[in-house]
Design a protein around this motif. Structure first.
Motif, PDB file in Angstrom:
ATOM      1  N   GLY A  95       0.800  -1.229   0.000  1.00 13.60           N
ATOM      2  CA  GLY A  95       0.000   0.000   0.000  1.00 13.60           C
ATOM      3  C   GLY A  95       0.826   1.269   0.000  1.00 13.60           C
ATOM      4  O   GLY A  95       2.043   1.261   0.208  1.00 13.60           O
ATOM      5  N   HIS A  96       0.117   2.372  -0.247  1.00 14.54           N
ATOM      6  CA  HIS A  96       0.794   3.664  -0.395  1.00 14.54           C
ATOM      7  C   HIS A  96       1.390   4.160   0.917  1.00 14.54           C
ATOM      8  O   HIS A  96       2.421   4.840   0.909  1.00 14.54           O
ATOM      9  N   ASP A  97       0.748   3.847   2.044  1.00 21.01           N
ATOM     10  CA  ASP A  97       1.310   4.288   3.326  1.00 21.01           C
ATOM     11  C   ASP A  97       2.665   3.650   3.559  1.00 21.01           C
ATOM     12  O   ASP A  97       3.619   4.302   4.022  1.00 21.01           O
ATOM     13  N   ALA A  98       2.751   2.367   3.232  1.00 17.25           N
ATOM     14  CA  ALA A  98       4.038   1.685   3.377  1.00 17.25           C
ATOM     15  C   ALA A  98       5.057   2.271   2.404  1.00 17.25           C
ATOM     16  O   ALA A  98       6.228   2.468   2.753  1.00 17.25           O
ATOM     17  N   GLY A  99       4.604   2.543   1.178  1.00 15.70           N
ATOM     18  CA  GLY A  99       5.504   3.146   0.196  1.00 15.70           C
ATOM     19  C   GLY A  99       6.028   4.488   0.663  1.00 15.70           C
ATOM     20  O   GLY A  99       7.226   4.799   0.512  1.00 15.70           O
ATOM     21  N   ASP A 100       5.146   5.305   1.250  1.00 16.34           N
ATOM     22  CA  ASP A 100       5.581   6.612   1.758  1.00 16.34           C
ATOM     23  C   ASP A 100       6.596   6.456   2.887  1.00 16.34           C
ATOM     24  O   ASP A 100       7.576   7.217   2.968  1.00 16.34           O
ATOM     25  N   ALA A 101       6.361   5.487   3.762  1.00 14.97           N
ATOM     26  CA  ALA A 101       7.297   5.255   4.869  1.00 14.97           C
ATOM     27  C   ALA A 101       8.672   4.844   4.340  1.00 14.97           C
ATOM     28  O   ALA A 101       9.710   5.290   4.852  1.00 14.97           O
ATOM     29  N   VAL A 102       8.684   4.032   3.287  1.00 10.55           N
ATOM     30  CA  VAL A 102       9.950   3.617   2.686  1.00 10.55           C
ATOM     31  C   VAL A 102      10.669   4.818   2.085  1.00 10.55           C
ATOM     32  O   VAL A 102      11.883   4.992   2.254  1.00 10.55           O
ATOM     33  N   LEU A 103       9.937   5.671   1.381  1.00 10.43           N
ATOM     34  CA  LEU A 103      10.552   6.854   0.768  1.00 10.43           C
ATOM     35  C   LEU A 103      11.160   7.765   1.834  1.00 10.43           C
ATOM     36  O   LEU A 103      12.253   8.305   1.647  1.00 10.43           O
ATOM     37  N   ARG A 104      10.447   7.953   2.943  1.00  9.38           N
ATOM     38  CA  ARG A 104      10.981   8.812   4.005  1.00  9.38           C
ATOM     39  C   ARG A 104      12.242   8.205   4.615  1.00  9.38           C
ATOM     40  O   ARG A 104      13.199   8.911   4.926  1.00  9.38           O
ATOM     41  N   GLU A 105      12.241   6.891   4.793  1.00  8.17           N
ATOM     42  CA  GLU A 105      13.411   6.230   5.370  1.00  8.17           C
ATOM     43  C   GLU A 105      14.613   6.338   4.440  1.00  8.17           C
ATOM     44  O   GLU A 105      15.734   6.655   4.878  1.00  8.17           O
TER      45      GLU A 105
END
Length: 810
Positions: free
Chosen positions: A431-441
């Motif tokens: 999902g997109h929330d997980a994708g966003d968390a990966v991008l921030r990391e």
């Protein structure tokens, strides 16, 4: 003829005094050039004690003696002041001072001289004696104020012309009118009280407003004194017109109130002796700074400034104060609490009637919040909202600055493109929330891994860029990027799961690989693309070989542009078959490029370029028009209920007037909207579900059919899937590769069941074997397409097959 001024009286009598030398209180003679007296006034007769007969025609020397011989009268005399003695008729020798001056303004009788005789100290005539001879009537009549005499009945006995003008009344009306009626009703009692006070106490003063007969209003300052005319007690006085002063006072009161009530802070400083010290601050200033007027009166406003900051603005203010001119500045000050605030300051000089600057007025506005808001806007305009990294705009600005510094002889640098290898899989699976968390990391890891003056940017999606300025050399850059690659490759812990993003790095060195922003970014992008083709998760530097690849890419882009214009494209139509009847019910339009130089170019080669360059929009418009043309031809041959589907790109869906353009195309070819089916991929819909829902709703209202292509390969929210107004879902070919395998079979069966439960048609694409066909029939899939039945056909062969009634065996 001389004027004969008068003073009005209640009995209409006139006290007349001729305007001549006679009534002047100073002794004056007029003599000709020979010194013979030709004229004089009564004051001289009284002072010297001679009658008119004794004065007329006599030489001036007969009246005055000097200690030494002097020449009084000559054309060159401008003015003479001489001491002497006046020979009086009673034998006295009176010390006097003589002022002799030519009568230059007497043009009728030139050559005459005025002689003013002034007794020296101790010998001057008493003031009362001078007043007795003063032309009082003329003086009173020409006073620049109202003059009046009032008896005890409240009526006028005497007045001057100024009163008649103020009251707008002729003199005949005034004696019979009570003076109280000259004022407004609410002021009459005050006026009577003041007149009575003058009678009783000897004098009084007050302000009141005359009301003229025709409405003219004049505010006056009255001063009254008690006197007697013969045996009649009366009050005389003057009324000075203060209307202008009152208006000015009112204006000052309004201005003062405005300053007091202003939401802007105001300071007034006195400009004297090279200093500017505070005289006044308003409540808004006290509230803004925390300082009261009592605390800071007499201080220089500079005590609030923040030392060492905004030096340029302070210099501008000093220069303006020195030249006594206006200035506008924005700078920081310190409140009494110690808090720093931004101050928008305007200073203007105050000039007096003589043209000199006496004060400065400063208006202050606390713009701290707006400055902070501007900084936030600037940060938002130059930084990525998700990660806080620099965005494309800021990256290009800094890259341009670095290239300019290099062109001036400075050290070069490196630009590295970083593309995450597994981001699409992470985003689609978790999902997109997980994708966003990966991008921030990943953003945080990249930022920590470079120097402070290097730049880490995110261009969008999973694409990052590193700008490394002044590197020691390519080897150091390679080592740095290898460390960053290992950092990106480390597992990311998310909700108890370990995710690995991985990254492909492409590097361009400048100025070696380019001297413009565009060239360097293209070179780094080409190197990153090469890293992807080399198996991902590695670092590649731009090279001459890559330059040739980029060159070929550019040539392909240019050729594609020309191909679309020159209609080198062609559509093939892969039939869709109803699995219940075996009848051909539709076809999918597939574009092919027949290049004169390259031969047939597959869509996998040119569609990505078309997407990157935006050429997909005109190409997509051509595909829709060509499909409509084929539908029109089939309709003309009697084919009914036949549907052609066309793939849409995300760029087409984002076009502002796409729906209107599509409607116009359907009208142009006279095609029923439900004969056209538009296919969009699952990932396109879920990239921005809300926007996709809006566009699909508009397309559905137009009447066209909608299909979700490659269903099952993306990450769909079932709540959104229920909302999307689609008619068809297509099972991706990857789920039919081995239907004997439990995993694929389960997914395919689930998609068919889900589609039917949502009352959608289900089409399987990429069907190539009898086993796949049997599986689809067993699970009641609605339609199929693939090489098992037919590859894509030219429009003529499709028409022939459909019109001849070819069916697939059921």
């Amino acid at each position: 003829m001389p004027a004969w001024p008068t003073i009005r009286s209640a009995g209409s009598a006139r006290l007349e005094t001729p305007m001549s030398l006679a009534p002047l209180p100073l002794a004056v003679l007029v003599a000709d050039a020979a010194g013979t007296v030709v004229s004089w006034n009564k004051a001289f007769e009284k002072l010297a004690g001679f009658g008119a007969e004794a004065v007329r025609g006599r030489d001036l020397a007969g009246f005055v003696e000097f200690d030494e011989t002097v020449t009084l009268f000559s054309p060159s005399v401008a003015q003479a002041n001489l001491a002497g003695r006046l020979l009086c008729a009673d034998g006295r020798r009176l010390p006097v001072r003589l002022t002799v001056a030519p009568q230059s303004l007497d043009t009728e009788e030139p050559g005459k001289y005025s002689v003013i005789v002034l007794p020296l100290a101790g010998h001057a005539a008493p003031r009362n004696a001078l007043l007795q001879d003063f032309p009082v009537a003329e003086l009173i009549e020409n006073l620049p104020c109202v003059f009046y005499v009032i008896d005890q009945s409240g009526h006028l006995l005497l007045w001057n012309r100024q009163l008649e003008q103020v009251l707008e009344r002729p003199g005949e009306e005034l004696p019979s009118t009570d003076v109280g009626t000259f004022f407004d009703e609410h002021e009459r009692a005050l006026v009577r009280d003041k007149i009575l006070a003058a009678f009783e106490q000897g004098s009084s003063s007050h302000e009141a407003e005359f009301v003229g007969k025709h409405g003219k209003r004049t505010t006056c300052l009255f001063n009254c004194a008690r006197t007697r005319l013969g045996n009649v007690p009366c009050v005389f006085g003057t009324g000075l017109d203060i209307s202008a002063r009152k208006k000015t006072e009112q204006g000052l009161r309004v201005s003062e109130r405005a300053m007091f009530s202003s939401v802007n802070a105001i300071i007034i400083t006195c400009c004297a002796h090279g200093k500017n010290l505070i005289e006044y601050v308003n409540p808004a200033f006290e509230q803004m700074t925390g300082y009261t007027l009592a605390e800071i009166k007499g201080r220089d406003p500079r005590f609030m400034r923040l030392e060492g900051c905004d030096m340029h603005e302070h210099a501008r203010i000093r220069a303006a104060l020195h030249t006594k001119s206006s200035v506008h500045a924005v700078l920081r000050n310190i409140r009494k609490s110690g808090e720093i605030f931004w101050n928008d300051l305007r200073i203007d000089p105050v000039i007096n009637i003589d043209g000199n600057v006496t004060h400065f007025v400063a208006v202050l506005n606390d713009v701290t919040q707006s400055r902070q808001y501007e900084r936030r806007l600037h940060h938002m305009a130059h930084h990525d909202a998700l990660t806080g990294l620099a965005n494309r705009t800021l990256l290009q600005e800094r890259l341009k600055q670095a290239l300019e510094a290099t062109a001036r002889g400075g050290p070069g640098g490196a630009l590295a493109f970083v593309d995450l290898d597994n981001f699409k899989h992470i985003n689609d699976t978790f999902g997109h929330d997980a994708g966003d968390a990966v991008l921030r990391e990943i953003a945080g890891r990249l930022r920590v891994g470079v120097r402070e003056h290097d730049t880490v940017a995110r261009l969008g999606g999973d694409e990052f860029v590193l700008l490394i300025v002044e590197p020691p050399g390519e080897t150091v850059v390679a080592d740095l990027l290898e460390r960053l690659r290992h950092s990106v490759d480390r597992p990311i812990l998310l909700d108890g799961r370990e995710l690995i993003a991985g990254g492909s790095f492409g590097v361009a060195m400048f100025p070696r690989d380019g001297d413009t922003v565009d060239r360097i970014m293209r070179a780094a992008d080409a190197a990153m693309y090469h890293a992807k083709t080399m198996g991902k998760n590695n670092v590649q530097f731009y090279s001459e070989d890559l330059s040739r690849v980029v060159h070929q890419h550019l040539l392909l882009e240019a050729s594609l542009n020309r191909a679309i214009r020159n209609r080198e494209m062609a559509l093939g139509y892969q039939p869709k078959v109803d699995l219940r009847t075996g009848r051909i019910v539709g076809a999918e339009a597939l574009v092919r490029w027949h290049s004169p130089e390259r031969g047939v170019v597959g869509p996998d080669q040119f569609i990505p370029i078309a997407e990157q360059t935006g050429l997909i929009v005109p190409l997509g418009d051509w595909v829709i028009a060509e499909a409509c043309n084929t539908l029109r031809a089939l309709t003309a041959q009697g084919v009914e209920d036949f549907v052609i589907s066309v793939n849409l790109s995300a760029r087409q869906l984002r076009q502002r007037r796409f729906v209107e353009h599509l409607e116009a195309t359907l009208r142009e070819y006279s095609i029923l909207p439900n004969a056209l089916e538009l296919e969009v991929t699952e990932s396109q819909l879920m990239d921005n579900p809300a926007a996709a829902l809006e566009v699909l709703a508009r397309l559905k209202s137009l009447g066209v059919r909608l299909s979700i292509d490659d269903f099952g390969t993306g990450y769909s929210s079932l709540s959104y899937l229920q909302k999307f107004p689609v008619d068809v879902i297509k099972i991706d070919r990857s789920f039919l590769g081995d239907v004997a395998g439990d995993g694929n079979a389960v997914i395919a069966r689930t998609i068919i069941a889900l589609g039917h439960n949502l009352k959608l048609e289900v089409i399987a694409e990429g069907v190539e074997t009898q086993e796949q066909l049997a599986f689809l029939r067993d699970h009641e899939c609605d339609q199929m397409q693939g090489y098992y039945f037919s590859p894509a056909l030219p429009p003529e062969r499709l028409s022939s097959m459909v019109c001849s009634g070819v069916r697939m065996a059921v």
